[in-house]
Design a protein around this motif. Structure first.
Motif, PDB file in Angstrom:
ATOM      1  N   ALA A  40      55.360 103.207 -36.008  1.00 27.21           N
ATOM      2  CA  ALA A  40      54.839 101.920 -35.522  1.00 27.21           C
ATOM      3  C   ALA A  40      55.296 101.671 -34.087  1.00 27.21           C
ATOM      4  O   ALA A  40      55.506 100.533 -33.676  1.00 27.21           O
ATOM      5  N   GLY A  41      55.479 102.754 -33.328  1.00 30.09           N
ATOM      6  CA  GLY A  41      55.895 102.627 -31.930  1.00 30.09           C
ATOM      7  C   GLY A  41      57.380 102.428 -31.737  1.00 30.09           C
ATOM      8  O   GLY A  41      57.844 102.320 -30.597  1.00 30.09           O
ATOM      9  N   VAL A  42      58.156 102.390 -32.823  1.00 33.73           N
ATOM     10  CA  VAL A  42      59.610 102.159 -32.755  1.00 33.73           C
ATOM     11  C   VAL A  42      60.324 103.502 -32.851  1.00 33.73           C
ATOM     12  O   VAL A  42      60.090 104.277 -33.776  1.00 33.73           O
ATOM     13  N   LEU A  43      61.209 103.779 -31.900  1.00 28.49           N
ATOM     14  CA  LEU A  43      61.963 105.036 -31.897  1.00 28.49           C
ATOM     15  C   LEU A  43      63.051 104.986 -32.966  1.00 28.49           C
ATOM     16  O   LEU A  43      63.903 104.101 -32.950  1.00 28.49           O
ATOM     17  N   LEU A  44      63.011 105.929 -33.897  1.00 33.14           N
ATOM     18  CA  LEU A  44      63.962 105.957 -34.998  1.00 33.14           C
ATOM     19  C   LEU A  44      65.060 106.979 -34.764  1.00 33.14           C
ATOM     20  O   LEU A  44      64.872 107.971 -34.060  1.00 33.14           O
ATOM     21  N   MET A  45      66.202 106.728 -35.376  1.00 34.07           N
ATOM     22  CA  MET A  45      67.285 107.706 -35.385  1.00 34.07           C
ATOM     23  C   MET A  45      66.928 108.827 -36.360  1.00 34.07           C
ATOM     24  O   MET A  45      66.106 108.633 -37.268  1.00 34.07           O
ATOM     25  N   PRO A  46      67.516 110.023 -36.216  1.00 35.13           N
ATOM     26  CA  PRO A  46      67.343 111.026 -37.269  1.00 35.13           C
ATOM     27  C   PRO A  46      67.798 110.449 -38.607  1.00 35.13           C
ATOM     28  O   PRO A  46      68.823 109.758 -38.677  1.00 35.13           O
ATOM     29  N   LEU A  47      67.045 110.684 -39.662  1.00 29.18           N
ATOM     30  CA  LEU A  47      67.352 110.108 -40.968  1.00 29.18           C
ATOM     31  C   LEU A  47      68.719 110.596 -41.442  1.00 29.18           C
ATOM     32  O   LEU A  47      68.928 111.791 -41.654  1.00 29.18           O
ATOM     33  N   ALA A  48      69.640 109.673 -41.610  1.00 31.97           N
ATOM     34  CA  ALA A  48      71.016 110.010 -41.966  1.00 31.97           C
ATOM     35  C   ALA A  48      71.306 109.672 -43.431  1.00 31.97           C
ATOM     36  O   ALA A  48      70.558 108.923 -44.080  1.00 31.97           O
ATOM     37  N   ALA A  55      62.550  99.373 -43.768  1.00 32.52           N
ATOM     38  CA  ALA A  55      62.925 100.771 -43.562  1.00 32.52           C
ATOM     39  C   ALA A  55      62.989 101.108 -42.073  1.00 32.52           C
ATOM     40  O   ALA A  55      63.901 101.824 -41.633  1.00 32.52           O
ATOM     41  N   ILE A  56      62.051 100.590 -41.302  1.00 34.23           N
ATOM     42  CA  ILE A  56      62.069 100.835 -39.852  1.00 34.23           C
ATOM     43  C   ILE A  56      63.321 100.219 -39.243  1.00 34.23           C
ATOM     44  O   ILE A  56      64.001 100.836 -38.409  1.00 34.23           O
ATOM     45  N   TRP A  57      63.638  98.976 -39.652  1.00 40.92           N
ATOM     46  CA  TRP A  57      64.834  98.317 -39.121  1.00 40.92           C
ATOM     47  C   TRP A  57      66.081  99.132 -39.451  1.00 40.92           C
ATOM     48  O   TRP A  57      66.946  99.342 -38.576  1.00 40.92           O
ATOM     49  N   VAL A  58      66.207  99.598 -40.672  1.00 40.05           N
ATOM     50  CA  VAL A  58      67.382 100.377 -41.080  1.00 40.05           C
ATOM     51  C   VAL A  58      67.502 101.635 -40.231  1.00 40.05           C
ATOM     52  O   VAL A  58      68.596 101.988 -39.763  1.00 40.05           O
ATOM     53  N   GLY A 115      48.252  98.550 -38.752  1.00 37.25           N
ATOM     54  CA  GLY A 115      47.633  99.069 -39.973  1.00 37.25           C
ATOM     55  C   GLY A 115      48.701  99.650 -40.882  1.00 37.25           C
ATOM     56  O   GLY A 115      49.301 100.685 -40.553  1.00 37.25           O
ATOM     57  N   SER A 116      48.944  98.982 -42.009  1.00 42.10           N
ATOM     58  CA  SER A 116      50.061  99.373 -42.867  1.00 42.10           C
ATOM     59  C   SER A 116      49.913 100.788 -43.421  1.00 42.10           C
ATOM     60  O   SER A 116      50.900 101.529 -43.534  1.00 42.10           O
ATOM     61  N   ILE A 117      48.691 101.195 -43.766  1.00 42.40           N
ATOM     62  CA  ILE A 117      48.489 102.532 -44.339  1.00 42.40           C
ATOM     63  C   ILE A 117      48.877 103.614 -43.332  1.00 42.40           C
ATOM     64  O   ILE A 117      49.574 104.579 -43.655  1.00 42.40           O
ATOM     65  N   ALA A 118      48.429 103.447 -42.088  1.00 42.86           N
ATOM     66  CA  ALA A 118      48.750 104.433 -41.051  1.00 42.86           C
ATOM     67  C   ALA A 118      50.247 104.504 -40.802  1.00 42.86           C
ATOM     68  O   ALA A 118      50.816 105.592 -40.641  1.00 42.86           O
ATOM     69  N   VAL A 119      50.900 103.348 -40.793  1.00 47.35           N
ATOM     70  CA  VAL A 119      52.347 103.322 -40.544  1.00 47.35           C
ATOM     71  C   VAL A 119      53.105 103.928 -41.721  1.00 47.35           C
ATOM     72  O   VAL A 119      54.104 104.634 -41.528  1.00 47.35           O
ATOM     73  N   ILE A 120      52.642 103.681 -42.947  1.00 46.16           N
ATOM     74  CA  ILE A 120      53.284 104.280 -44.115  1.00 46.16           C
ATOM     75  C   ILE A 120      53.222 105.803 -44.031  1.00 46.16           C
ATOM     76  O   ILE A 120      54.203 106.496 -44.336  1.00 46.16           O
ATOM     77  N   HIS A 121      52.086 106.337 -43.588  1.00 43.97           N
ATOM     78  CA  HIS A 121      51.962 107.789 -43.423  1.00 43.97           C
ATOM     79  C   HIS A 121      52.966 108.299 -42.386  1.00 43.97           C
ATOM     80  O   HIS A 121      53.599 109.346 -42.577  1.00 43.97           O
ATOM     81  N   GLU A 122      53.112 107.572 -41.292  1.00 41.47           N
ATOM     82  CA  GLU A 122      54.103 107.949 -40.274  1.00 41.47           C
ATOM     83  C   GLU A 122      55.510 107.943 -40.863  1.00 41.47           C
ATOM     84  O   GLU A 122      56.304 108.862 -40.614  1.00 41.47           O
ATOM     85  N   LEU A 123      55.804 106.929 -41.650  1.00 42.26           N
ATOM     86  CA  LEU A 123      57.136 106.784 -42.228  1.00 42.26           C
ATOM     87  C   LEU A 123      57.413 107.871 -43.261  1.00 42.26           C
ATOM     88  O   LEU A 123      58.525 108.424 -43.316  1.00 42.26           O
ATOM     89  N   VAL A 124      56.418 108.185 -44.068  1.00 40.95           N
ATOM     90  CA  VAL A 124      56.588 109.250 -45.066  1.00 40.95           C
ATOM     91  C   VAL A 124      56.826 110.592 -44.379  1.00 40.95           C
ATOM     92  O   VAL A 124      57.674 111.385 -44.809  1.00 40.95           O
ATOM     93  N   ASN A 125      56.100 110.864 -43.304  1.00 45.66           N
ATOM     94  CA  ASN A 125      56.320 112.099 -42.553  1.00 45.66           C
ATOM     95  C   ASN A 125      57.738 112.155 -41.995  1.00 45.66           C
ATOM     96  O   ASN A 125      58.379 113.220 -41.988  1.00 45.66           O
ATOM     97  N   TYR A 126      58.236 111.017 -41.541  1.00 48.73           N
ATOM     98  CA  TYR A 126      59.612 110.919 -41.034  1.00 48.73           C
ATOM     99  C   TYR A 126      60.623 111.216 -42.144  1.00 48.73           C
ATOM    100  O   TYR A 126      61.587 111.961 -41.940  1.00 48.73           O
ATOM    101  N   LEU A 127      60.395 110.651 -43.321  1.00 50.72           N
ATOM    102  CA  LEU A 127      61.295 110.884 -44.450  1.00 50.72           C
ATOM    103  C   LEU A 127      61.263 112.344 -44.892  1.00 50.72           C
ATOM    104  O   LEU A 127      62.306 112.945 -45.193  1.00 50.72           O
TER     105      LEU A 127
END
Length: 214
Positions: free
Chosen positions: A20-28, A61-64, A96-108
């Motif tokens: 969603a345009g927010v830079l995330l840390m590597p999943l820890a 999840a994005i905030w975390v 768009g929540s569906i598109a962002v969920i796909h981004e988040l799942v790929n990140y996970l």
């Protein structure tokens, strides 16, 4: 193609991604533990539970994951956190929540990528959650502090544990040769299998002409 050297290097120095345009840390490890404690539906990726995901869950999840895990643990629940999550929820809905969920799942999925392992003959399955095993391993075997273990990327922790298990002879990291053997076995015809079972292996060879020897 299996490239364990590259995959390990990527675990040591992971790519940073945006959701969603927010830079995330590597999943820890700590990110996953906190999402599990908060009963986030997105934790189903590693717990196996299936729940419906809404915009608020994605925003949480994005905030975390946009900050170090130790910081997320210390700040969860305060007023500024609730304000930030609310802002993120609006951002997710707009994109768009569906598109962002796909981004988040790929990140996970990328965050939980580790080497494929095969057990040795005398090993047994474990009942402990994967997060418990890799967190305990960081503390006991790699002498990390609590905060260091919390902030360790999961992918790196999986590689650390795999190297430790292989060194102890408990398991072995899956290689390209192992995959070739599996692919070869899957492509055997019933006639070739019958020949192998009867002890006549003289005509059973992989497609590339190389025989596999035990």
């Amino acid at each position: 193609m299996i490239d364990n050297s590259h995959d390990f290097a990527l675990a040591v120095h992971p790519d940073r991604v945006r959701v969603a345009g927010v830079l995330l840390m590597p999943l820890a490890i700590g990110h996953a533990i906190l999402l599990t404690r908060l009963r986030s539906p997105l934790a189903s990726y590693w717990t196996g539970e299936r729940k419906t995901v809404n915009v608020g869950d994605v925003a949480l999840a994005i905030w975390v994951c946009e900050r170090p895990a130790t910081e997320a643990h210390s700040r969860i629940g305060d007023r500024m956190t609730r304000w930030r999550i609310g802002r993120l929820a609006k951002r997710v809905a707009k994109r768009g929540s569906i598109a962002v969920i796909h981004e988040l799942v790929n990140y996970l999925q990328a965050g939980f990528s580790g080497p494929k392992m095969k057990r040795s003959g005398n090993s047994s399955s474990c009942g402990s959650p994967i997060l418990a095993m890799i967190y305990a391993s960081q503390l006991a075997h790699f002498h990390r502090s609590d905060s260091e273990a919390f902030n360790t990327p999961i992918s790196l922790a999986l590689w650390n544990r795999a190297a430790l298990l292989e060194e102890k002879g408990v398991a072995k990291v899956w290689t390209e040769e192992d995959q070739d053997l599996v692919d070869y076995a899957r492509n055997l015809t019933p006639e070739e299998i019958d020949k192998m079972l009867s002890g006549d292996e003289s005509e059973v060879k992989p497609e590339n002409g190389k025989e596999f020897h035990e």
